[in-house]
Design an enzyme around this catalytic site. Structure first.
Site, PDB file in Angstrom:
ATOM      1  CE  LYS A   7      -3.841   4.857   0.725  1.00  0.00           C
ATOM      2  NZ  LYS A   7      -2.421   4.441   0.690  1.00  0.00           N
ATOM      3  CG  ASP A  26      -1.813   1.213   1.295  1.00  0.00           C
ATOM      4  OD1 ASP A  26      -2.938   1.111   0.791  1.00  0.00           O
ATOM      5  OD2 ASP A  26      -1.397   2.265   1.839  1.00  0.00           O
ATOM      6  CE1 TYR A  42       0.433   7.940   2.601  1.00  0.00           C
ATOM      7  CE2 TYR A  42       0.948   5.687   1.959  1.00  0.00           C
ATOM      8  CZ  TYR A  42       0.117   6.591   2.580  1.00  0.00           C
ATOM      9  OH  TYR A  42      -1.039   6.144   3.192  1.00  0.00           O
ATOM     10  CG  HIS A  95      -4.767   9.819   0.378  1.00  0.00           C
ATOM     11  ND1 HIS A  95      -3.403   9.751   0.177  1.00  0.00           N
ATOM     12  CD2 HIS A  95      -4.961   9.424   1.652  1.00  0.00           C
ATOM     13  CE1 HIS A  95      -2.822   9.336   1.281  1.00  0.00           C
ATOM     14  NE2 HIS A  95      -3.736   9.135   2.193  1.00  0.00           N
TER      15      HIS A  95
END
Length: 338
Positions: A102, A72, A77, A135
């Site tokens: 996402k 994931d 990120y 997200h």
């Protein structure tokens, strides 16, 4: 008659076995897979890659080596490229790995969804995603800045998440995604989406753990055929959550620790098993090899009496709520909203 050597060997085996309870001796990792409404299956334990950006290539490499087959990540990120490198280096066939990423808030405009997806696919080194999530329901101003601010205040966008979702539905038709879903929606936001969508979300990734169980919200998902995923499955284990630190860590909750001893497991593994037994996938994260391996061993069967005991420790405590900084009132109708 047993020979002297056989007697010694048998004695040693009996001594070794006696150190473990019957439950502990049989608690092998199950490698559970759970169904999505698309007909696909999702591995119950995924490897989370939030934070520690520079450590993620090694961490994902270690996770794949340990046996994880569900990774994931997210555009925000900054770890998609590291995930892609680790997967390529592993030599594991792409078809054997379930990859989620996402869509970030600055790409909610319908014209921006496809380019954002392409950028993620490029960094991940793949031509499709197993699961693509929105997200957050909240849009930021369009542009290259992930966190567009003016005078220290977030610049929000004006795109309706319904329009974002319709653009995500188009990615299914292109074959670049095999399932689409959401993250961090309230019940009202999800209900509105369901009234205006062609494709029901395959999954909803939410903060969920033994201290924030959200039984009614979870039951609503089940009634709609939407799979629930737990991020922050260890609650306030993450140092970024500085609220309620006086409570101690969730994974050290006496009930979880006590139940764990019955199975030869720790509190963290019990928290993961509780989520999986509820039919949810869980997303622990770590950059420490021993913890990466240990978390994978959280896929085991709990007895029903122990599930009930865990249900009794719900504190309705939510640790992740960026409402003030994002300019959006998240979780307005959910448990744990302060």
């Amino acid at each position: 008659m047993l020979s002297r050597a056989s007697k010694i060997a048998s004695s040693r085996l009996t001594h070794f076995s006696s150190q473990f309870t019957p439950q502990a001796r049989t608690m092998a990792t199950l490698h559970t897979k759970l169904p999505l409404n698309t007909g696909a299956e999702i591995p119950a334990i995924g490897f989370g890659t939030w934070q520690d950006r520079d450590a993620q290539e090694d961490a994902v490499t270690e996770a794949l080596k340990a046996g994880y087959r569900h990774i994931d990540t997210a555009r925000i990120y900054g770890t998609e490229a590291a995930v892609g490198k680790a997967i390529k280096k592993s030599g594991i066939p792409r078809s054997e790995i379930f990859i989620t990423t996402k869509l970030w808030n600055n790409s909610h405009h319908p014209d921006d969804v496809a380019p954002a997806l392409d950028a993620s696919l490029t960094d991940l080194g793949t031509d499709y995603l197993d699961l693509y999530l929105m997200h957050w329901p909240s849009p930021f101003a369009r542009g290259s800045s992930m966190m567009p601010k003016k005078d220290g205040k977030m610049q929000v966008g004006d795109t309706d998440y319904i329009d974002t979702w319709r653009a995500m539905e188009a990615t299914l038709k292109s074959g670049k995604t095999r399932a689409i879903g959401i993250s961090n929606f309230s019940k009202a936001e999800l209900e509105r989406l369901l009234k205006n969508c062609e494709v029901i979300p395959a999954a909803h990734q939410i903060e969920c753990h033994p201290w924030l169980q959200q039984h009614d919200f979870v039951a609503f998902h089940k009634s709609k055929g939407i799979h629930v995923q737990h991020y922050s499955p260890f609650g306030n284990q993450n140092e970024i959550y500085d609220s309620d630190k006086n409570l101690g860590k969730l994974i050290e909750d006496p009930t979880l620790v006590q139940i764990g001893k019955k199975y030869g497991k720790n509190g963290a593994q019990v928290a993961l098993a509780w989520g999986i037994q509820n039919g949810h996938s869980v997303l622990p994260k770590s950059k420490t090899p021993s913890r990466i391996r240990s978390n994978l061993e959280g896929d085991f069967k709990l007895e029903q009496e122990d599930m009930k005991r865990i249900n009794s420790i719900d504190k309705k405590l939510r640790f992740n709520d960026p409402s003030a900084s994002f300019g959006w009132n998240f979780y307005a109708d959910l448990e744990g909203k302060k």
